[in-house]
Design a protein around this motif. Structure first.
Motif, PDB file in Angstrom:
ATOM      1  N   VAL A 272      24.767  52.590  82.186  1.00 37.71           N
ATOM      2  CA  VAL A 272      25.567  51.482  81.683  1.00 37.71           C
ATOM      3  C   VAL A 272      26.948  51.951  81.404  1.00 37.71           C
ATOM      4  CG1 VAL A 272      25.781  50.112  79.338  1.00 37.71           C
ATOM      5  CG2 VAL A 272      23.408  50.451  80.403  1.00 37.71           C
ATOM      6  N   ILE A 273      27.274  53.202  81.064  1.00 36.55           N
ATOM      7  CA  ILE A 273      28.491  53.737  80.696  1.00 36.55           C
ATOM      8  C   ILE A 273      29.396  53.918  82.185  1.00 36.55           C
ATOM      9  CG2 ILE A 273      28.316  54.578  78.410  1.00 36.55           C
ATOM     10  CD1 ILE A 273      28.314  57.390  79.875  1.00 36.55           C
ATOM     11  N   CYS A 274      28.463  53.802  83.347  1.00 33.53           N
ATOM     12  CA  CYS A 274      29.240  53.862  84.590  1.00 33.53           C
ATOM     13  C   CYS A 274      29.573  52.729  85.269  1.00 33.53           C
ATOM     14  CB  CYS A 274      28.278  54.612  85.537  1.00 33.53           C
ATOM     15  SG  CYS A 274      27.652  56.241  85.091  1.00 33.53           S
ATOM     16  N   LYS A 275      29.672  51.633  84.640  1.00 33.65           N
ATOM     17  CA  LYS A 275      30.236  50.372  85.231  1.00 33.65           C
ATOM     18  C   LYS A 275      31.471  50.506  85.485  1.00 33.65           C
ATOM     19  CE  LYS A 275      27.086  46.858  83.114  1.00 33.65           C
ATOM     20  NZ  LYS A 275      27.100  45.562  82.422  1.00 33.65           N
ATOM     21  N   ASN A 276      32.030  49.801  86.383  1.00 34.77           N
ATOM     22  CA  ASN A 276      33.234  49.676  87.005  1.00 34.77           C
ATOM     23  C   ASN A 276      33.951  50.998  87.442  1.00 34.77           C
ATOM     24  OD1 ASN A 276      33.475  47.131  86.631  1.00 34.77           O
ATOM     25  ND2 ASN A 276      33.756  47.156  84.472  1.00 34.77           N
TER      26      ASN A 276
ATOM     27  N   MET B 218      28.623  64.340  80.208  1.00 39.44           N
ATOM     28  CA  MET B 218      27.496  63.986  81.072  1.00 39.44           C
ATOM     29  C   MET B 218      28.052  63.935  82.348  1.00 39.44           C
ATOM     30  SD  MET B 218      25.496  60.431  81.426  1.00 39.44           S
ATOM     31  CE  MET B 218      26.949  59.531  81.138  1.00 39.44           C
ATOM     32  N   ASN B 219      27.528  65.205  83.384  1.00 40.99           N
ATOM     33  CA  ASN B 219      28.160  65.444  84.599  1.00 40.99           C
ATOM     34  C   ASN B 219      27.056  64.780  85.770  1.00 40.99           C
ATOM     35  OD1 ASN B 219      30.290  66.750  83.477  1.00 40.99           O
ATOM     36  ND2 ASN B 219      29.182  68.705  83.714  1.00 40.99           N
ATOM     37  N   LYS B 220      25.932  64.618  85.197  1.00 38.85           N
ATOM     38  CA  LYS B 220      24.773  64.360  86.143  1.00 38.85           C
ATOM     39  C   LYS B 220      23.494  63.557  85.606  1.00 38.85           C
ATOM     40  CE  LYS B 220      22.027  67.089  89.490  1.00 38.85           C
ATOM     41  NZ  LYS B 220      21.495  68.443  89.838  1.00 38.85           N
ATOM     42  N   ILE B 221      23.356  62.323  86.228  1.00 35.14           N
ATOM     43  CA  ILE B 221      22.258  61.725  85.861  1.00 35.14           C
ATOM     44  C   ILE B 221      21.070  62.014  86.920  1.00 35.14           C
ATOM     45  CG2 ILE B 221      21.371  59.109  85.636  1.00 35.14           C
ATOM     46  CD1 ILE B 221      24.487  58.705  84.923  1.00 35.14           C
ATOM     47  N   GLU B 222      19.730  62.076  86.290  1.00 36.69           N
ATOM     48  CA  GLU B 222      18.815  62.323  87.420  1.00 36.69           C
ATOM     49  C   GLU B 222      17.586  61.665  86.994  1.00 36.69           C
ATOM     50  OE1 GLU B 222      18.145  66.625  87.455  1.00 36.69           O
ATOM     51  OE2 GLU B 222      19.277  66.696  89.282  1.00 36.69           O
ATOM     52  N   PHE B 223      16.709  60.909  87.913  1.00 36.40           N
ATOM     53  CA  PHE B 223      15.551  60.029  87.494  1.00 36.40           C
ATOM     54  C   PHE B 223      14.842  59.796  88.911  1.00 36.40           C
ATOM     55  CE2 PHE B 223      18.992  57.021  87.759  1.00 36.40           C
ATOM     56  CZ  PHE B 223      18.712  56.207  88.662  1.00 36.40           C
ATOM     57  N   LEU B 224      13.591  59.398  88.817  1.00 34.68           N
ATOM     58  CA  LEU B 224      12.914  59.059  89.728  1.00 34.68           C
ATOM     59  C   LEU B 224      12.708  57.744  89.740  1.00 34.68           C
ATOM     60  CD1 LEU B 224       9.645  61.661  89.805  1.00 34.68           C
ATOM     61  CD2 LEU B 224      11.787  61.674  90.954  1.00 34.68           C
ATOM     62  N   ALA B 225      12.742  56.954  91.225  1.00 31.89           N
ATOM     63  CA  ALA B 225      13.135  55.592  91.274  1.00 31.89           C
ATOM     64  C   ALA B 225      12.351  55.445  92.711  1.00 31.89           C
ATOM     65  CB  ALA B 225      14.270  55.139  90.979  1.00 31.89           C
ATOM     66  N   THR B 226      12.050  54.262  92.817  1.00 33.85           N
ATOM     67  CA  THR B 226      11.588  53.422  94.124  1.00 33.85           C
ATOM     68  C   THR B 226      12.396  52.120  94.549  1.00 33.85           C
ATOM     69  OG1 THR B 226       9.749  52.247  93.147  1.00 33.85           O
ATOM     70  CG2 THR B 226       9.305  54.368  93.926  1.00 33.85           C
ATOM     71  N   ILE B 227      12.599  52.032  95.520  1.00 29.69           N
ATOM     72  CA  ILE B 227      13.061  50.592  95.987  1.00 29.69           C
ATOM     73  C   ILE B 227      11.903  49.612  95.875  1.00 29.69           C
ATOM     74  CG2 ILE B 227      14.184  49.274  97.785  1.00 29.69           C
ATOM     75  CD1 ILE B 227      15.419  51.744  98.816  1.00 29.69           C
ATOM     76  N   PRO B 228      12.152  48.595  95.079  1.00 30.19           N
ATOM     77  CA  PRO B 228      11.120  47.786  94.972  1.00 30.19           C
ATOM     78  C   PRO B 228      10.434  46.960  96.319  1.00 30.19           C
ATOM     79  CG  PRO B 228      12.705  46.832  93.677  1.00 30.19           C
ATOM     80  CD  PRO B 228      13.210  48.033  94.323  1.00 30.19           C
ATOM     81  N   PRO B 229       9.368  46.543  96.493  1.00 28.36           N
ATOM     82  CA  PRO B 229       8.913  45.901  97.520  1.00 28.36           C
ATOM     83  C   PRO B 229       8.966  44.365  97.648  1.00 28.36           C
ATOM     84  CG  PRO B 229       6.973  46.490  96.194  1.00 28.36           C
ATOM     85  CD  PRO B 229       8.086  46.905  95.634  1.00 28.36           C
ATOM     86  N   ILE B 230      10.352  43.938  97.240  1.00 29.45           N
ATOM     87  CA  ILE B 230      10.733  42.518  96.942  1.00 29.45           C
ATOM     88  C   ILE B 230      11.689  42.341  97.999  1.00 29.45           C
ATOM     89  CG2 ILE B 230       9.640  42.228  94.734  1.00 29.45           C
ATOM     90  CD1 ILE B 230      12.322  42.591  93.668  1.00 29.45           C
ATOM     91  N   GLN B 231      12.258  41.165  98.529  1.00 35.86           N
ATOM     92  CA  GLN B 231      13.094  40.667  99.180  1.00 35.86           C
ATOM     93  C   GLN B 231      14.662  41.211  98.613  1.00 35.86           C
ATOM     94  OE1 GLN B 231      13.068  36.716 100.454  1.00 35.86           O
ATOM     95  NE2 GLN B 231      14.873  37.250 102.007  1.00 35.86           N
ATOM     96  N   SER B 232      14.633  41.081  97.543  1.00 33.75           N
ATOM     97  CA  SER B 232      16.149  41.521  96.954  1.00 33.75           C
ATOM     98  C   SER B 232      16.128  42.956  96.685  1.00 33.75           C
ATOM     99  CB  SER B 232      16.331  40.672  95.559  1.00 33.75           C
ATOM    100  OG  SER B 232      15.281  40.877  94.574  1.00 33.75           O
ATOM    101  N   GLY B 233      15.154  43.696  96.780  1.00 34.24           N
ATOM    102  CA  GLY B 233      15.422  45.348  96.747  1.00 34.24           C
ATOM    103  C   GLY B 233      16.439  45.864  97.727  1.00 34.24           C
ATOM    104  N   LEU B 234      16.543  45.308  98.812  1.00 36.59           N
ATOM    105  CA  LEU B 234      17.763  45.688  99.627  1.00 36.59           C
ATOM    106  C   LEU B 234      18.476  44.196  99.769  1.00 36.59           C
ATOM    107  CD1 LEU B 234      16.306  48.175 101.913  1.00 36.59           C
ATOM    108  CD2 LEU B 234      17.858  48.780 100.291  1.00 36.59           C
TER     109      LEU B 234
END
Length: 58
Positions: free
Chosen positions: A42-46, A1-17
């Protein structure tokens, strides 16, 4: 697995950033249609990751 691709948004909540003494954290909302890709994180932890973000128009 060389690449992980997905669409995402930063949630509009205070903890988003989060900013703190040890740097910053970003949280993403990932739609169900991309869960098979997101679960690969998950396999990218650490591990040091190179992250590329592109804005999807439309």
């Amino acid at each position: 697995m060389n690449k992980i691709e997905f669409l995402a948004t930063i949630p509009p909540i205070q903890s988003g950033l989060k900013f703190g003494g040890d740097g910053a954290r970003v949280q993403f909302d990932i739609p169900e249609t991309f869960l098979s890709e997101a679960v690969k994180l998950v396999i990218c932890k650490n591990k040091v990751l190179k992250v590329t973000v592109e804005i999807k128009e439309g």
